[in-house]
Design a protein around this motif. Sequence first.
Motif, mmCIF file in Angstrom:
data_model
loop_
_atom_site.group_PDB
_atom_site.id
_atom_site.type_symbol
_atom_site.label_atom_id
_atom_site.label_comp_id
_atom_site.label_asym_id
_atom_site.label_seq_id
_atom_site.Cartn_x
_atom_site.Cartn_y
_atom_site.Cartn_z
ATOM 1 N N ALA A 1 28.134 51.306 48.641
ATOM 2 C CA ALA A 1 27.351 51.142 49.864
ATOM 3 C C ALA A 1 28.269 51.243 51.077
ATOM 4 O O ALA A 1 27.913 51.864 52.091
ATOM 5 C CB ALA A 1 26.619 49.805 49.850
ATOM 6 N N GLN A 2 29.464 50.654 50.976
ATOM 7 C CA GLN A 2 30.422 50.796 52.079
ATOM 8 C C GLN A 2 30.887 52.245 52.217
ATOM 9 O O GLN A 2 30.975 52.784 53.318
ATOM 10 C CB GLN A 2 31.636 49.895 51.884
ATOM 11 N N ASN A 3 31.201 52.883 51.074
ATOM 12 C CA ASN A 3 31.626 54.279 51.121
ATOM 13 C C ASN A 3 30.559 55.151 51.769
ATOM 14 O O ASN A 3 30.859 56.020 52.598
ATOM 15 C CB ASN A 3 31.922 54.787 49.707
ATOM 16 N N ALA A 4 29.300 54.921 51.384
ATOM 17 C CA ALA A 4 28.205 55.709 51.942
ATOM 18 C C ALA A 4 28.022 55.428 53.427
ATOM 19 O O ALA A 4 27.774 56.353 54.220
ATOM 20 C CB ALA A 4 26.913 55.423 51.187
ATOM 21 N N ALA A 5 28.134 54.164 53.829
ATOM 22 C CA ALA A 5 27.993 53.830 55.249
ATOM 23 C C ALA A 5 29.069 54.536 56.071
ATOM 24 O O ALA A 5 28.793 55.073 57.155
ATOM 25 C CB ALA A 5 28.077 52.322 55.447
ATOM 26 N N ALA A 6 30.298 54.546 55.551
ATOM 27 C CA ALA A 6 31.382 55.222 56.255
ATOM 28 C C ALA A 6 31.141 56.722 56.330
ATOM 29 O O ALA A 6 31.348 57.360 57.373
ATOM 30 C CB ALA A 6 32.707 54.935 55.549
ATOM 31 N N ALA A 7 30.693 57.300 55.211
ATOM 32 C CA ALA A 7 30.419 58.741 55.196
ATOM 33 C C ALA A 7 29.296 59.098 56.159
ATOM 34 O O ALA A 7 29.357 60.119 56.869
ATOM 35 C CB ALA A 7 30.064 59.183 53.777
ATOM 36 N N ILE A 8 28.258 58.273 56.191
ATOM 37 C CA ILE A 8 27.136 58.518 57.105
ATOM 38 C C ILE A 8 27.611 58.455 58.552
ATOM 39 O O ILE A 8 27.276 59.323 59.374
ATOM 40 C CB ILE A 8 25.999 57.512 56.847
ATOM 41 N N ALA A 9 28.422 57.436 58.879
ATOM 42 C CA ALA A 9 28.938 57.315 60.248
ATOM 43 C C ALA A 9 29.734 58.550 60.637
ATOM 44 O O ALA A 9 29.579 59.086 61.747
ATOM 45 C CB ALA A 9 29.802 56.060 60.367
ATOM 46 N N ALA A 10 30.587 59.032 59.720
ATOM 47 C CA ALA A 10 31.396 60.211 60.008
ATOM 48 C C ALA A 10 30.525 61.449 60.193
ATOM 49 O O ALA A 10 30.744 62.260 61.109
ATOM 50 C CB ALA A 10 32.402 60.442 58.881
ATOM 51 N N CYS A 11 29.534 61.609 59.328
ATOM 52 C CA CYS A 11 28.681 62.797 59.398
ATOM 53 C C CYS A 11 27.792 62.788 60.633
ATOM 54 O O CYS A 11 27.458 63.841 61.180
ATOM 55 C CB CYS A 11 27.856 62.925 58.122
ATOM 56 N N LYS A 12 27.402 61.600 61.088
ATOM 57 C CA LYS A 12 26.634 61.536 62.334
ATOM 58 C C LYS A 12 27.490 62.006 63.513
ATOM 59 O O LYS A 12 26.998 62.714 64.398
ATOM 60 C CB LYS A 12 26.121 60.119 62.576
ATOM 61 N N THR A 13 28.775 61.655 63.520
ATOM 62 C CA THR A 13 29.642 62.132 64.602
ATOM 63 C C THR A 13 29.822 63.642 64.539
ATOM 64 O O THR A 13 30.096 64.278 65.558
ATOM 65 C CB THR A 13 31.033 61.470 64.543
ATOM 66 N N ALA A 14 29.673 64.210 63.328
ATOM 67 C CA ALA A 14 29.836 65.659 63.155
ATOM 68 C C ALA A 14 28.543 66.427 63.396
ATOM 69 O O ALA A 14 28.519 67.655 63.258
ATOM 70 C CB ALA A 14 30.365 65.960 61.755
ATOM 71 N N GLY A 15 27.444 65.725 63.702
ATOM 72 C CA GLY A 15 26.212 66.407 64.081
ATOM 73 C C GLY A 15 25.169 66.538 63.010
ATOM 74 O O GLY A 15 24.151 67.220 63.228
ATOM 75 N N LEU A 16 25.345 65.908 61.835
ATOM 76 C CA LEU A 16 24.324 66.006 60.800
ATOM 77 C C LEU A 16 23.139 65.106 61.146
ATOM 78 O O LEU A 16 23.297 64.034 61.732
ATOM 79 C CB LEU A 16 24.889 65.593 59.440
ATOM 80 N N SER A 17 21.949 65.556 60.768
ATOM 81 C CA SER A 17 20.745 64.770 60.994
ATOM 82 C C SER A 17 20.559 63.761 59.868
ATOM 83 O O SER A 17 21.138 63.884 58.788
ATOM 84 C CB SER A 17 19.522 65.685 61.053
ATOM 85 N N ASP A 18 19.701 62.766 60.105
ATOM 86 C CA ASP A 18 19.404 61.776 59.069
ATOM 87 C C ASP A 18 18.826 62.445 57.828
ATOM 88 O O ASP A 18 19.165 62.072 56.692
ATOM 89 C CB ASP A 18 18.411 60.733 59.592
ATOM 90 N N GLU A 19 17.970 63.430 58.009
ATOM 91 C CA GLU A 19 17.354 64.103 56.869
ATOM 92 C C GLU A 19 18.381 64.879 56.066
ATOM 93 O O GLU A 19 18.368 64.866 54.829
ATOM 94 C CB GLU A 19 16.238 65.047 57.343
ATOM 95 N N GLU A 20 19.301 65.568 56.750
ATOM 96 C CA GLU A 20 20.369 66.279 56.035
ATOM 97 C C GLU A 20 21.225 65.297 55.239
ATOM 98 O O GLU A 20 21.632 65.589 54.106
ATOM 99 C CB GLU A 20 21.240 67.051 57.033
ATOM 100 N N ILE A 21 21.487 64.150 55.818
ATOM 101 C CA ILE A 21 22.289 63.140 55.123
ATOM 102 C C ILE A 21 21.561 62.615 53.896
ATOM 103 O O ILE A 21 22.137 62.494 52.811
ATOM 104 C CB ILE A 21 22.648 62.004 56.098
ATOM 105 N N ARG A 22 20.291 62.306 54.034
ATOM 106 C CA ARG A 22 19.526 61.787 52.893
ATOM 107 C C ARG A 22 19.468 62.801 51.756
ATOM 108 O O ARG A 22 19.627 62.440 50.582
ATOM 109 C CB ARG A 22 18.113 61.395 53.340
#
Length: 473
Positions: free
Chosen positions: A287-308
């Motif tokens: 869960a921590q790894n995923a939270a960190a990855a999500i935070a990084a990908c949001k800074t790179a411009g990925l949408s919530d749907e792309e992340i899911r």
Amino acid sequence: MIEASTFSGQKVALFGLGGSGLATARSLMAGRADLIAWDDNPAQVEAAGSAGITTGDLRDIDWTGLSALVLAPGVPLTHPKPHWTADLANMHGVEIIGDVEIFVRERRAHAPDCPFIAITGTNGKSTTTALIAHLIASSGRNAQLGGNIGTAVLTLEPPRDDRFYVVECSSYQIDLTPSIDPSAGLLLNLTPDHLDRHGSMQHYAEVKTRLVRQSDVAVVGVDDDWCRDIAERLTGEGKRVEPISQATRLRNGYFADGSRIFRAADGSVSEIADLAGIPTLRGQHNAQNAAAAIAACKTAGLSDEEIREGLSSFPGLKHRMQPVGRRDRVVFVNDSKATNAEAAAPALQSFEPIYWIAGGLPKEGGIASLEPYFPRIAKAYLIGEAAAEFAASIGERAPFEISGTLDRAVLNAARDAASDRSEMPAVLLSPACASFDQYRNFEVRGDAFVSLVSGLNDIEMLVDTPGKGDNDG
């Protein structure tokens, strides 16, 4: 390959001609540097010479006018004492750098705005790195994955604005990368490790801090005292900090509540994803790894749907809590990358009952910190030099046997687990030890486990058997 054009026409010395060292030498030569390379291993010097790399004993060269000494990350820079090449470089005022420093200079020179996500931490960095690259690639973007995860960074494609670089950085690599400047820098956690190479926990933390202090956005785990202090200091310095937590509901940042990942901004909370049902992201540590990855990908411009969508298709990281086979209800899990007790804890937390294969070359502290998980262990199968020490630590808290070798441990654990009537018994290789007493590295140990599992009767393999279609070695 990235051609190190920023060193064109400059005199450069290189020490360390293993895999990443050879890649660095080729990059510098392709960029027209005046290179001379050396290694303490004569066989590696000979191999480099045969590959067309100019070699020579760095004790005998003229250090005057050298632009840099490029060290392989495994070569001691400061502790327990500097390598002799580092002493010579310091004596002559020559800058000491590594391959990641060459990469960051090439990025600044040719594509300074291309996304560059750098990941460090004591535990979880390889899974987080692989997950970030997977999320970026699954969104249709060009993900370049390298660094400490196993692909030399200078073998990646040259920096370009539409390429997203995801680079795992060990403390050794950061130590050799004075100007590291990622667009997003991730520091997941800090626990004592590699102190023989850094001298103290304070210095180890200072090295790790450099990566996030010099990033545009600092993503920092706040579940341990060291990282929490770093996050507070960076915030006080005016840095943009995105805290992450698997244990605390944050007012600002990304946090986990069970399997669900949320983003909080000034107290407003929104759910980003739910990890339930994703077997490769099982356990609270993920869960921590995923939270960190999500935070990084949001800074790179990925949408919530792309992340899911990317999370749901994540194949997992080889040798890290990797389900490799099933026999009836029993799952066989390769966690060979767990080379210390802290790294083994997530797997012990994620399965029950566990037929635990542990041992190898022990690290300081042994497995005392894993005592809270002993009730989850149906039986332990102890191998390698640590077997007697681990047996004493377990004592009467769980059944154990001294198996000695991995092949005997797999056979006996598979036999015992087969008679367990629980819903999903796990035969878990999570050694909590280095591998060097019996195997060249943890990858070879993990591959040996997969091969042994594949040889069991009536086994359904979930991964390729090494040597039978698995190109990763």
